[in-house]
Design a protein around this motif. Structure first.
Motif, PDB file in Angstrom:
ATOM      1  N   TYR A   1       0.779  -1.143   0.058  1.00 20.24           N
ATOM      2  CA  TYR A   1       0.163  -0.107  -0.183  1.00 20.24           C
ATOM      3  C   TYR A   1       0.926   1.288  -0.010  1.00 20.24           C
ATOM      4  CZ  TYR A   1      -4.012  -3.125   1.235  1.00 20.24           C
ATOM      5  OH  TYR A   1      -4.766  -4.102   1.382  1.00 20.24           O
ATOM      6  N   PHE A   2       0.606   2.191  -0.773  1.00 17.30           N
ATOM      7  CA  PHE A   2       1.256   3.230  -0.895  1.00 17.30           C
ATOM      8  C   PHE A   2       0.322   4.474  -0.429  1.00 17.30           C
ATOM      9  CE2 PHE A   2       3.440   0.727  -4.129  1.00 17.30           C
ATOM     10  CZ  PHE A   2       4.684   1.028  -3.536  1.00 17.30           C
ATOM     11  N   HIS A   3       0.494   5.341   0.538  1.00 27.25           N
ATOM     12  CA  HIS A   3      -0.286   6.293   1.271  1.00 27.25           C
ATOM     13  C   HIS A   3       0.042   7.454   0.948  1.00 27.25           C
ATOM     14  CE1 HIS A   3      -2.407   3.283   3.468  1.00 27.25           C
ATOM     15  NE2 HIS A   3      -1.116   2.610   4.036  1.00 27.25           N
ATOM     16  N   SER A   4      -0.695   8.522   0.608  1.00 30.98           N
ATOM     17  CA  SER A   4      -0.546   9.874   0.216  1.00 30.98           C
ATOM     18  C   SER A   4      -1.534  10.970   0.883  1.00 30.98           C
ATOM     19  CB  SER A   4      -0.083  10.122  -0.954  1.00 30.98           C
ATOM     20  OG  SER A   4      -1.354  10.394  -1.988  1.00 30.98           O
ATOM     21  N   PRO A   5      -1.475  11.999   1.023  1.00 32.89           N
ATOM     22  CA  PRO A   5      -2.557  12.797   1.366  1.00 32.89           C
ATOM     23  C   PRO A   5      -3.971  12.832   0.590  1.00 32.89           C
ATOM     24  CG  PRO A   5      -0.475  14.221   1.811  1.00 32.89           C
ATOM     25  CD  PRO A   5      -0.098  12.680   0.851  1.00 32.89           C
ATOM     26  N   HIS A   6      -3.493  12.479  -0.692  1.00 32.52           N
ATOM     27  CA  HIS A   6      -4.623  12.179  -1.603  1.00 32.52           C
ATOM     28  C   HIS A   6      -5.255  11.069  -1.722  1.00 32.52           C
ATOM     29  CE1 HIS A   6      -3.375  16.321  -2.530  1.00 32.52           C
ATOM     30  NE2 HIS A   6      -2.016  15.968  -2.938  1.00 32.52           N
ATOM     31  N   GLY A   7      -4.843   9.971  -1.133  1.00 34.32           N
ATOM     32  CA  GLY A   7      -5.454   8.488  -1.314  1.00 34.32           C
ATOM     33  C   GLY A   7      -4.277   7.456  -1.088  1.00 34.32           C
ATOM     34  N   THR A   8      -4.787   6.434  -1.205  1.00 29.65           N
ATOM     35  CA  THR A   8      -4.071   5.055  -0.956  1.00 29.65           C
ATOM     36  C   THR A   8      -4.179   4.434  -2.351  1.00 29.65           C
ATOM     37  OG1 THR A   8      -4.702   5.254   1.369  1.00 29.65           O
ATOM     38  CG2 THR A   8      -3.655   3.020   0.176  1.00 29.65           C
ATOM     39  N   ALA A   9      -2.980   4.089  -2.873  1.00 30.48           N
ATOM     40  CA  ALA A   9      -2.924   2.972  -3.992  1.00 30.48           C
ATOM     41  C   ALA A   9      -2.597   1.822  -3.432  1.00 30.48           C
ATOM     42  CB  ALA A   9      -1.823   3.539  -4.981  1.00 30.48           C
TER      43      ALA A   9
ATOM     44  N   ARG B   1       5.920  -5.697   3.120  1.00 30.44           N
ATOM     45  CA  ARG B   1       5.176  -5.718   4.548  1.00 30.44           C
ATOM     46  C   ARG B   1       5.634  -4.607   5.481  1.00 30.44           C
ATOM     47  NH1 ARG B   1       8.353 -10.772   5.774  1.00 30.44           N
ATOM     48  NH2 ARG B   1      10.238  -9.944   6.968  1.00 30.44           N
ATOM     49  N   PRO B   2       4.840  -3.728   6.200  1.00 35.06           N
ATOM     50  CA  PRO B   2       5.625  -2.648   6.955  1.00 35.06           C
ATOM     51  C   PRO B   2       6.350  -3.207   8.143  1.00 35.06           C
ATOM     52  CG  PRO B   2       3.209  -3.079   7.437  1.00 35.06           C
ATOM     53  CD  PRO B   2       3.334  -3.924   6.305  1.00 35.06           C
ATOM     54  N   ARG B   3       7.506  -2.321   8.606  1.00 34.21           N
ATOM     55  CA  ARG B   3       8.048  -2.702   9.877  1.00 34.21           C
ATOM     56  C   ARG B   3       7.166  -2.663  11.030  1.00 34.21           C
ATOM     57  NH1 ARG B   3      12.175   1.768   7.969  1.00 34.21           N
ATOM     58  NH2 ARG B   3      10.717   2.805   9.235  1.00 34.21           N
ATOM     59  N   GLU B   4       7.456  -3.396  11.824  1.00 32.93           N
ATOM     60  CA  GLU B   4       6.948  -3.469  13.302  1.00 32.93           C
ATOM     61  C   GLU B   4       6.893  -2.016  13.903  1.00 32.93           C
ATOM     62  OE1 GLU B   4       7.550  -6.524  16.566  1.00 32.93           O
ATOM     63  OE2 GLU B   4       7.995  -7.818  14.880  1.00 32.93           O
ATOM     64  N   GLY B   5       5.578  -1.624  14.472  1.00 27.10           N
ATOM     65  CA  GLY B   5       5.519  -0.397  15.091  1.00 27.10           C
ATOM     66  C   GLY B   5       5.653   0.709  14.086  1.00 27.10           C
ATOM     67  N   ALA B   6       5.698   0.552  12.629  1.00 24.17           N
ATOM     68  CA  ALA B   6       5.809   1.806  11.698  1.00 24.17           C
ATOM     69  C   ALA B   6       4.292   2.144  11.571  1.00 24.17           C
ATOM     70  CB  ALA B   6       6.532   1.197  10.394  1.00 24.17           C
ATOM     71  N   SER B   7       3.924   3.418  11.274  1.00 27.87           N
ATOM     72  CA  SER B   7       2.732   3.670  10.910  1.00 27.87           C
ATOM     73  C   SER B   7       2.646   3.549   9.539  1.00 27.87           C
ATOM     74  CB  SER B   7       2.548   5.346  11.376  1.00 27.87           C
ATOM     75  OG  SER B   7       1.632   5.739  10.803  1.00 27.87           O
ATOM     76  N   SER B   8       1.276   3.294   9.039  1.00 24.54           N
ATOM     77  CA  SER B   8       0.965   3.309   7.668  1.00 24.54           C
ATOM     78  C   SER B   8       0.879   4.640   6.888  1.00 24.54           C
ATOM     79  CB  SER B   8      -0.326   2.714   7.352  1.00 24.54           C
ATOM     80  OG  SER B   8      -1.393   3.297   7.979  1.00 24.54           O
ATOM     81  N   LEU B   9       0.826   5.732   7.692  1.00 19.34           N
ATOM     82  CA  LEU B   9       0.983   7.026   7.041  1.00 19.34           C
ATOM     83  C   LEU B   9       2.212   7.833   7.601  1.00 19.34           C
ATOM     84  CD1 LEU B   9      -2.939   7.906   7.768  1.00 19.34           C
ATOM     85  CD2 LEU B   9      -1.874   7.286   5.590  1.00 19.34           C
ATOM     86  N   PRO B  10       2.637   8.522   6.533  1.00 17.18           N
ATOM     87  CA  PRO B  10       3.703   9.379   7.008  1.00 17.18           C
ATOM     88  C   PRO B  10       3.553  10.321   8.097  1.00 17.18           C
ATOM     89  CG  PRO B  10       3.221   9.986   4.990  1.00 17.18           C
ATOM     90  CD  PRO B  10       2.196   9.116   5.305  1.00 17.18           C
TER      91      PRO B  10
END
Length: 148
Positions: A5-13, A134-143
């Motif tokens: 998943y790629f997250h941005s202020p305009h949406g998620t891809a 996969r995201p790192r443990e404890g990492a937020s999905s949004l910047p």
């Protein structure tokens, strides 16, 4: 399959695992060409790439086998040159030659660059297939947003 998943202020891809694998297979060809590793072209290019990767103590990063393969290939290359020195067509070889260490080095380096990455002077040289799925443990999905 896994997804990225790629997250941005305009949406998620969303990138499906099958799409990631397909894009990886397309990018692998140009990436291998850019590395310039040829099974039959000598070990100079592999030496240049591994000169950028510091040799680490045993057990760290799993890259030590590449430097060991390089030392074996360099030693065998010197032995091969000595065997070919003075050789003329039609004459038997003065010493046995082998290109197996060179083949092992190039094959192992190609595999390492295609599957994972190579740590170059403290930085990671990512390759076409080194996408983390996969995201790192404890990492937020949004910047994180800077606090004002």
């Amino acid at each position: 399959m896994s997804r990225v998943y790629f997250h941005s202020p305009h949406g998620t891809a969303e990138l499906l695992g099958s799409e990631r694998a397909w894009l990886g297979s397309i990018a692998r060809g140009p990436a291998e060409t850019a590395w310039g590793l040829d099974m039959h072209g000598g070990i100079d290019r592999a030496k240049a790439i591994l000169d950028l990767a510091p040799e680490v103590p045993d057990g760290q990063f799993g890259a030590n086998y590449l430097h060991r393969h390089l030392r074996e290939a360099v030693a065998q290359e010197h032995a091969n040159k000595a065997a070919y020195a003075g050789w003329r067509p039609g004459q038997p070889m003065t010493a046995p030659t082998s290109h197996e260490p060179q083949r092992q080095l190039i094959s192992a380096l190609r595999t390492r660059l295609n599957l994972v990455c190579l740590h170059l002077d403290g930085k990671m040289a990512a390759t076409s297939s080194a996408v983390m799925n996969r995201p790192r443990e404890g990492a937020s999905s949004l910047p994180s947003q800077p606090s004002s």
